[in-house]
Enzyme design. Structure first.
Site, PDB file in Angstrom:
ATOM      1  N   TYR A 118      -5.919   9.171   1.878  1.00 35.44           N
ATOM      2  CA  TYR A 118      -6.148   9.708   3.089  1.00 35.44           C
ATOM      3  C   TYR A 118      -4.855  10.610   3.255  1.00 35.44           C
ATOM      4  CZ  TYR A 118      -2.904   5.770   4.715  1.00 35.44           C
ATOM      5  OH  TYR A 118      -1.838   4.919   4.953  1.00 35.44           O
ATOM      6  N   ASP A 146     -27.821 -19.999  17.111  1.00 34.30           N
ATOM      7  CA  ASP A 146     -29.096 -20.514  17.207  1.00 34.30           C
ATOM      8  C   ASP A 146     -29.221 -21.802  16.228  1.00 34.30           C
ATOM      9  OD1 ASP A 146     -29.560 -19.093  15.126  1.00 34.30           O
ATOM     10  OD2 ASP A 146     -31.807 -18.708  15.858  1.00 34.30           O
ATOM     11  N   HIS A 183       0.942  -1.174   0.042  1.00 34.49           N
ATOM     12  CA  HIS A 183       0.051  -0.024   0.121  1.00 34.49           C
ATOM     13  C   HIS A 183       0.809   1.347   0.129  1.00 34.49           C
ATOM     14  CE1 HIS A 183      -2.447   2.988   1.514  1.00 34.49           C
ATOM     15  NE2 HIS A 183      -1.895   3.136   3.050  1.00 34.49           N
TER      16      HIS A 183
HETATM   17  P1  FAD Z   1       3.657  -5.962  12.803  1.00 33.23           P
HETATM   18  O1  FAD Z   1       3.539  -4.727  13.162  1.00 33.23           O
HETATM   19  O2  FAD Z   1       3.854  -6.173  11.232  1.00 33.23           O
HETATM   20  O3  FAD Z   1       4.313  -7.004  13.737  1.00 33.23           O
HETATM   21  C1  FAD Z   1       4.620  -8.532  13.593  1.00 33.23           C
HETATM   22  C2  FAD Z   1       5.826  -8.703  14.174  1.00 33.23           C
HETATM   23  O4  FAD Z   1       6.101  -9.972  14.099  1.00 33.23           O
HETATM   24  C3  FAD Z   1       7.003  -8.061  13.408  1.00 33.23           C
HETATM   25  O5  FAD Z   1       7.871  -7.291  14.092  1.00 33.23           O
HETATM   26  C4  FAD Z   1       7.657  -9.322  12.929  1.00 33.23           C
HETATM   27  O6  FAD Z   1       9.255  -8.997  13.028  1.00 33.23           O
HETATM   28  C5  FAD Z   1       7.357 -10.442  14.076  1.00 33.23           C
HETATM   29  N1  FAD Z   1       7.724 -11.766  13.450  1.00 33.23           N
HETATM   30  C6  FAD Z   1       6.838 -12.393  12.333  1.00 33.23           C
HETATM   31  N2  FAD Z   1       7.425 -13.444  12.246  1.00 33.23           N
HETATM   32  C7  FAD Z   1       8.092 -13.766  13.332  1.00 33.23           C
HETATM   33  C8  FAD Z   1       8.682 -14.927  13.807  1.00 33.23           C
HETATM   34  N3  FAD Z   1       8.788 -16.105  13.095  1.00 33.23           N
HETATM   35  N4  FAD Z   1       9.391 -14.953  14.937  1.00 33.23           N
HETATM   36  C9  FAD Z   1       9.643 -13.725  15.551  1.00 33.23           C
HETATM   37  N5  FAD Z   1       9.081 -12.417  14.991  1.00 33.23           N
HETATM   38  C10 FAD Z   1       8.448 -12.644  14.150  1.00 33.23           C
HETATM   39  N6  FAD Z   1      -3.503   0.967  10.369  1.00 33.23           N
HETATM   40  C11 FAD Z   1      -4.093   1.944  10.974  1.00 33.23           C
HETATM   41  O7  FAD Z   1      -4.835   1.643  11.634  1.00 33.23           O
HETATM   42  N7  FAD Z   1      -3.916   3.208  10.428  1.00 33.23           N
HETATM   43  C12 FAD Z   1      -3.239   3.644   9.398  1.00 33.23           C
HETATM   44  O8  FAD Z   1      -3.187   4.710   9.033  1.00 33.23           O
HETATM   45  C13 FAD Z   1      -2.440   2.640   8.706  1.00 33.23           C
HETATM   46  N8  FAD Z   1      -1.592   2.876   7.815  1.00 33.23           N
HETATM   47  C14 FAD Z   1      -0.808   2.030   7.077  1.00 33.23           C
HETATM   48  C15 FAD Z   1       0.093   2.531   6.152  1.00 33.23           C
HETATM   49  C16 FAD Z   1       1.046   1.493   5.486  1.00 33.23           C
HETATM   50  C17 FAD Z   1       1.849   1.861   4.442  1.00 33.23           C
HETATM   51  C18 FAD Z   1       0.820   0.079   5.992  1.00 33.23           C
HETATM   52  C19 FAD Z   1       1.864  -0.890   5.424  1.00 33.23           C
HETATM   53  C20 FAD Z   1      -0.082  -0.248   7.009  1.00 33.23           C
HETATM   54  C21 FAD Z   1      -0.674   0.613   7.411  1.00 33.23           C
HETATM   55  N9  FAD Z   1      -1.634   0.280   8.549  1.00 33.23           N
HETATM   56  C22 FAD Z   1      -2.599   1.264   9.172  1.00 33.23           C
HETATM   57  C23 FAD Z   1      -1.871  -1.041   8.963  1.00 33.23           C
HETATM   58  C24 FAD Z   1      -1.063  -1.320  10.485  1.00 33.23           C
HETATM   59  O9  FAD Z   1       0.084  -0.799  10.296  1.00 33.23           O
HETATM   60  C25 FAD Z   1      -0.976  -2.836  10.470  1.00 33.23           C
HETATM   61  O10 FAD Z   1      -2.227  -3.467  10.434  1.00 33.23           O
HETATM   62  C26 FAD Z   1      -0.520  -3.032  12.006  1.00 33.23           C
HETATM   63  O11 FAD Z   1       0.640  -2.262  12.190  1.00 33.23           O
HETATM   64  C27 FAD Z   1      -0.174  -4.396  12.124  1.00 33.23           C
HETATM   65  O12 FAD Z   1       0.270  -4.866  13.709  1.00 33.23           O
HETATM   66  P2  FAD Z   1       0.776  -6.198  13.914  1.00 33.23           P
HETATM   67  O13 FAD Z   1       1.175  -6.145  15.231  1.00 33.23           O
HETATM   68  O14 FAD Z   1      -0.284  -7.150  13.594  1.00 33.23           O
HETATM   69  O15 FAD Z   1       1.989  -6.608  13.021  1.00 33.23           O
HETATM   70  N1  THG Z   2     -33.902 -24.143   9.321  1.00 34.13           N
HETATM   71  C1  THG Z   2     -33.236 -25.248   9.863  1.00 34.13           C
HETATM   72  N2  THG Z   2     -32.234 -24.637  10.816  1.00 34.13           N
HETATM   73  C2  THG Z   2     -31.790 -23.560  10.902  1.00 34.13           C
HETATM   74  C3  THG Z   2     -32.650 -22.238  10.476  1.00 34.13           C
HETATM   75  C4  THG Z   2     -33.767 -22.942   9.756  1.00 34.13           C
HETATM   76  N3  THG Z   2     -30.948 -23.257  11.761  1.00 34.13           N
HETATM   77  C5  THG Z   2     -30.366 -21.810  11.930  1.00 34.13           C
HETATM   78  C6  THG Z   2     -31.579 -20.796  11.944  1.00 34.13           C
HETATM   79  N4  THG Z   2     -32.532 -21.227  10.713  1.00 34.13           N
HETATM   80  C7  THG Z   2     -32.367 -20.982  13.260  1.00 34.13           C
HETATM   81  N5  THG Z   2     -33.503 -19.993  13.296  1.00 34.13           N
HETATM   82  C8  THG Z   2     -34.593 -20.260  13.385  1.00 34.13           C
HETATM   83  C9  THG Z   2     -35.435 -19.422  14.088  1.00 34.13           C
HETATM   84  C10 THG Z   2     -37.060 -19.623  14.059  1.00 34.13           C
HETATM   85  C11 THG Z   2     -37.398 -20.969  13.839  1.00 34.13           C
HETATM   86  C12 THG Z   2     -36.607 -22.051  13.423  1.00 34.13           C
HETATM   87  C13 THG Z   2     -34.985 -21.459  13.131  1.00 34.13           C
HETATM   88  C14 THG Z   2     -38.605 -21.299  14.193  1.00 34.13           C
HETATM   89  N6  THG Z   2     -39.332 -21.008  15.454  1.00 34.13           N
HETATM   90  C15 THG Z   2     -40.624 -21.263  15.665  1.00 34.13           C
HETATM   91  C16 THG Z   2     -41.072 -19.942  16.579  1.00 34.13           C
HETATM   92  O1  THG Z   2     -40.450 -19.513  17.229  1.00 34.13           O
HETATM   93  O2  THG Z   2     -42.223 -19.741  16.324  1.00 34.13           O
HETATM   94  C17 THG Z   2     -40.684 -22.588  16.755  1.00 34.13           C
HETATM   95  C18 THG Z   2     -40.060 -22.725  17.830  1.00 34.13           C
HETATM   96  C19 THG Z   2     -40.326 -24.041  18.576  1.00 34.13           C
HETATM   97  O3  THG Z   2     -41.405 -24.560  18.348  1.00 34.13           O
HETATM   98  O4  THG Z   2     -39.293 -24.312  19.286  1.00 34.13           O
HETATM   99  O5  THG Z   2     -39.408 -21.950  13.458  1.00 34.13           O
HETATM  100  O6  THG Z   2     -34.471 -21.895   8.803  1.00 34.13           O
HETATM  101  N7  THG Z   2     -33.377 -26.442   9.489  1.00 34.13           N
END
Ligand code: FAD
Ligand code: THG
Length: 810
Positions: free
Chosen positions: A255, A541, A224
């Site tokens: 930005y 659920d 980036h």
């Molecule tokens: P990192 O900071 O990469 O840290 C990972 C660490 O793990 C490293 O220090 C590495 O050395 C270590 N490591 C890896 N493998 C090993 C290993 N095997 N053994 C030992 N150590 C290891 N984010 C924002 O929120 N705002 C911004 O404005 C923004 N701007 C960005 C601009 C740029 C150009 C870039 C590149 C990124 C930007 N980001 C921004 C994103 C942000 O920088 C990252 O998402 C964030 O820093 C990641 O942090 P991290 O701790 O996960 O990883």
């Molecule tokens: N079908 C099947 N599984 C599911 C869903 C589905 N799992 C995930 C999600 N959808 C679960 N959500 C619901 C929500 C409501 C009902 C069924 C699944 C439902 N409720 C009745 C009631 O509240 O009136 C009966 C309740 C009861 O008798 O206990 O029918 O779509 N296979």
């Protein structure tokens, strides 16, 4: 926690935050290992410009960001504060973007983040350099600002060290060891470290580290572009690092932040530049640091041109330095958090921005310590949320590149992924195409939203045309299909609904313990159940159908459910996801029995198969498992069969249905019907953070059961409900909202909409919303902020349709 050994791999913002939070919770043997030299070991945190924009459509992401701001605001190093509270400004350079900013302001109001839509003039006051003739307005978030990432690392590691943590720099983890699926330690280039818990905070190296325990992380490092200008004369003499808000021009994929008298410019408009693990240089090979590739100036040219247009004063400055910096993207833009299913004790906190980093540190520390996270709802971040097809390297690469390209796009909630499509198709796909299905995507499946073949049903019906935004991915046919389902009979493709078989000795007992309902009733029983977490929150659920003594079919919500059950299953109980290879049709409507009964010798009368019962039967030539239930609230069955016989099932029902006027109906109708019936959608309406009582599904908790997972905690929460998932209808019968909007009472934001749709039977827009319990009395008047309008709404008794269940129990 005392005495348990933790190894954190990576000392970036995430590893540092976690070390701080774990040691604060009494973990006294925490070791942070990094292959680079502290405090800038060479990962993304070492060069991130640190812009923290909290605005996010995901409530979880916004809350993780809010915590990060709070925490960084308290942190300092010798070099200064870790947070520069300059605020954030997003400007619109098109009318569409201004509308989008209103939507974003709505999210902030919903999640409780202070913000305002401001005029072009106000934008110019905040950013004098702006050419406001190009600006339609802005979104100002006073609480945003700049996180000084490296200082944040230092400050958090210092606190951890003060509580006994050990830092091991310039040391690379080469392998992670497990015994019987449980982590035992790591090997480094400086020797072995024993560990009970290993946490992968390795940023762009995450996939390499995760592979050490055989875990496949769907994450791609992408470059980036970030450039820094020389002095912009208009800012000459600026002594503070930054005084003006961090600035976004999303229409230009850009930005900005200040750096004394110059600017930092970040750009997302260039071609995606993915980098394979082998392409990341080591600390010794890399010229600057491993996560920094050299700047490709030609890719930045459009950014510089747009910049000089929007901020004309920059014409007098030069690009002084630039990088192509690497950071991580995932297939759904959310972080990867959680414990590896096959290597217990190995945790992952990956693809986390600086913006959410401290929040993630807290979340992971709670999760690792308590077994669940109480501060944030991490459902959408679960490491285990991906299906097998989503782990294909080509899929991950295509999705991650697409997400890079779309970072600042205005995305409609129904917008399907563009690549790779089509991916999964149900056996009914050919018929759906013949019927003019308008396909969107669900869990990788092509699934019709409506069918053009039903266009003739629209005539003579009163189907209001919704507002501009709601009219996308919409057709009046949606309304016709919904009404028609309640009048006659329709086929719904339910293949994308995940199915799991739980079998083997001990299955009944196991499920009876994991679920809130009674699972040990007779063979043929079906139950609506909740899976609870240790803290009584809702994990999912599910429907549980007992097909044999030790044979159960579950309808679940996602892959995380499969992992949850596997993680708790005793030896001998098998948990198999049968979604691929099987299919499901919902046959629903008052004439459903007329269609089905003549096709089978099995008894499908009301007595022959009662509501919430299931059985195996032949429908013509096709063996099916039929479950009598309906998410759309009509008489009928879910009919399951194997994929090879799916088309035959469709054709058989279609032929028999002709004389009854059967139609195929799409997901648009389905969603409208389910909201009229008041059925919750897990992940949308309710999540880990909610308990059954407040979510309105307390009826599924069988309190009399001696024991079930989460029982004490859930009973404890029963009398402490302060908010409720509540049914609202919109007062004006042509209004409809989309979901995630804030709800206001007396001018104050009091809650937020979860799902919304038009109810074509009741003739009103419906919105489910989380509200304080004192505002949930039916009749209460509220308003929903929809873009820049206030839409009047009223709390209404639910379900809106058929509370006596006459339509289904007949
Ligand atoms: P990192 O900071 O990469 O840290 C990972 C660490 O793990 C490293 O220090 C590495 O050395 C270590 N490591 C890896 N493998 C090993 C290993 N095997 N053994 C030992 N150590 C290891 N984010 C924002 O929120 N705002 C911004 O404005 C923004 N701007 C960005 C601009 C740029 C150009 C870039 C590149 C990124 C930007 N980001 C921004 C994103 C942000 O920088 C990252 O998402 C964030 O820093 C990641 O942090 P991290 O701790 O996960 O990883
Ligand atoms: N079908 C099947 N599984 C599911 C869903 C589905 N799992 C995930 C999600 N959808 C679960 N959500 C619901 C929500 C409501 C009902 C069924 C699944 C439902 N409720 C009745 C009631 O509240 O009136 C009966 C309740 C009861 O008798 O206990 O029918 O779509 N296979």
């Amino acid at each position: 926690m005392a005495g348990k050994r933790v190894v954190i791999i990576g000392a970036g913002v995430v590893g540092a935050a976690l070390a701080d939070e774990l040691t604060a919770r009494g973990w006294d043997e925490v070791t942070v290992v990094d292959k680079g030299a502290l405090p800038t070991p060479g990962g993304s945190s070492s060069h991130a410009p640190g812009l923290v924009f909290q605005t996010n459509g995901s409530r979880t992401m916004a809350e993780l960001a809010r915590y990060t701001v709070e925490k960084f605001s308290e942190l300092h190093t010798e070099e200064g504060p870790c947070f520069l509270p300059v605020g954030g400004l997003e400007v619109a350079t098109s009318p569409e973007r201004l509308a989008e900013l209103h939507r974003r302001a709505g999210w902030n109001a919903a999640w409780g983040i202070d913000c305002a839509i401001v005029s072009p003039q106000r934008c110019q006051e905040l950013w004098p350099m702006l050419d406001v003739s190009k600006v339609y307005g802005g979104l100002h978030v006073p609480g945003d600002g700049i996180a000084k990432a490296v200082r944040g690392v230092t400050a958090q590691l210092d606190r951890a060290v003060a509580r006994g943590a050990r830092l091991v720099e310039r040391t690379e983890v080469l392998d992670v060891h497990t015994e019987n699926g449980v982590v035992t330690g790591v090997s480094t280039d400086a020797g072995e470290l024993a560990a009970d818990v290993v946490v992968c905070c390795a940023g762009i190296w995450g996939p390499k580290v995760a592979a050490m325990v055989g875990l496949s992380l769907p994450l791609t490092p992408l470059a980036h572009q970030l450039a820094w200008t020389s002095q912009v004369p208009a800012n000459a003499g600026q002594r503070d690092e930054a005084v003006r808000p961090i600035l976004r021009n999303q229409d230009g994929d850009l930005y900005y932040r200040e750096r004394f008298d110059g600017l930092g410019i970040g750009y997302y408009g260039h071609r995606p530049m993915p980098v394979a693990q082998e392409g990341i240089l080591s600390c010794t090979e890399a010229e600057v640091m491993p996560s920094v590739h050299s700047f490709t100036e030609e890719d930045f040219a459009p950014a510089w041109e747009t910049t000089r247009g929007l901020l004309p004063a920059t014409a007098e400055a030069k690009i002084e330095e630039g990088i192509n910096g690497l950071f991580s993207f995932t297939p759904d833009d959310m972080p990867l958090l959680g414990e590896a299913p096959d290597a217990r004790g190995f945790w992952v906190a990956e693809s986390v921005w600086v913006t959410q980093s401290a929040g993630v540190g807290l979340a992971m520390a709670e999760w690792i310590t308590e077994g669940y996270c109480s501060s944030f709802d991490l459902h959408s971040c679960e490491l285990t949320r991906f299906d097998e097809y989503q782990l294909a390297p080509d899929y991950v690469l295509a999705r991650d590149c697409q997400n890079f390209a779309e970072v600042y796009d205005i995305k409609h909630p129904l917008q399907p992924m563009a690549e790779p499509r089509p991916l999964r198709v149900s056996p009914f796909h050919a018929r759906q195409e013949e019927l003019g299905g308008y396909f969107l995507e669900a869990h990788g499946f092509e699934r019709p939203q409506w069918y053009e073949a039903n266009a003739n049903l629209v005539e003579g019906r009163d189907i209001p045309v919704p507002n501009d935004w709601a009219a996308r991915y919409w057709s009046p046919i949606v309304g016709a299909e919904a009404q028609y389902t309640r009048e006659r009979v329709a086929l719904y493709d339910m293949t994308a609904l995940r199915r799991v078989m739980v079998t083997g000795p001990g299955s009944a007992e196991f499920l009876h313990y994991m679920a809130t309902g009674n699972v040990t009733r007779s063979v043929g029983s079906v139950g609506y159940n909740l899976l609870l977490d240790r803290d009584g929150g809702i994990r999912s659920d599910v429907t549980i159908a007992r097909l044999g003594r030790e044979e159960f079919q579950l309808g679940v919500n996602g892959h995380a459910d499969v992992d949850w059950l596997r993680g708790h299953a005793p030896q001998g109980v098998s948990i198999q996801d049968i979604t691929s290879g099987t299919c499901c049709l919902g046959l629903w409507g008052p004439l459903a029995r007329e269609v089905l009964q003549p096709l089978t010798t099995a008894d499908f009368s009301h007595e022959g198969l009662k509501f919430f019962r299931g059985k195996r039967a032949y429908i013509g030539n096709v063996p099916v498992t039929a479950l009598r239930l309906s998410y759309v609230g009509e008489l009928g069955w879910e009919l399951y069969t194997t994929a090879d016989l799916g088309l035959k099932l469709w054709d058989t029902l279609w032929e028999a249905g002709r004389e009854h006027g059967i139609i195929a109906a799409g997901r648009g109708a389905f969603n409208s019907l389910r909201l009229e019936k008041g059925y919750r959608s897990f992940g949308g309406d309710m999540g880990y953070e909610h308990d059954p009582w407040e979510a309105g599904v307390g009826f599924a908790v069988k309190e009399a059961k001696a024991e079930f997972f989460g029982k004490d905690a859930v009973l404890d929460r029963k009398d402490r409900v302060t908010r409720r998932l509540t049914c609202l209808t919109l007062d004006d019968p042509v209004e409809v909202v989309m979901g995630h909007e804030p709800v206001f009472h007396d001018g104050c934001a009091v809650g937020y909409v979860t799902s919304a749709a038009y109810g074509y039977t009741i003739g009103r827009g419906i919105a489910y919303a989380w509200l304080p319990a004192n505002l949930t009395e039916p009749g209460t008047s509220l308003s929903i902020r929809y873009f820049d309008r206030d839409v009047a709404a009223t709390v209404t008794e639910e379900p809106l349709l058929d509370p006596e269940m006459k339509r289904m129990r007949c």
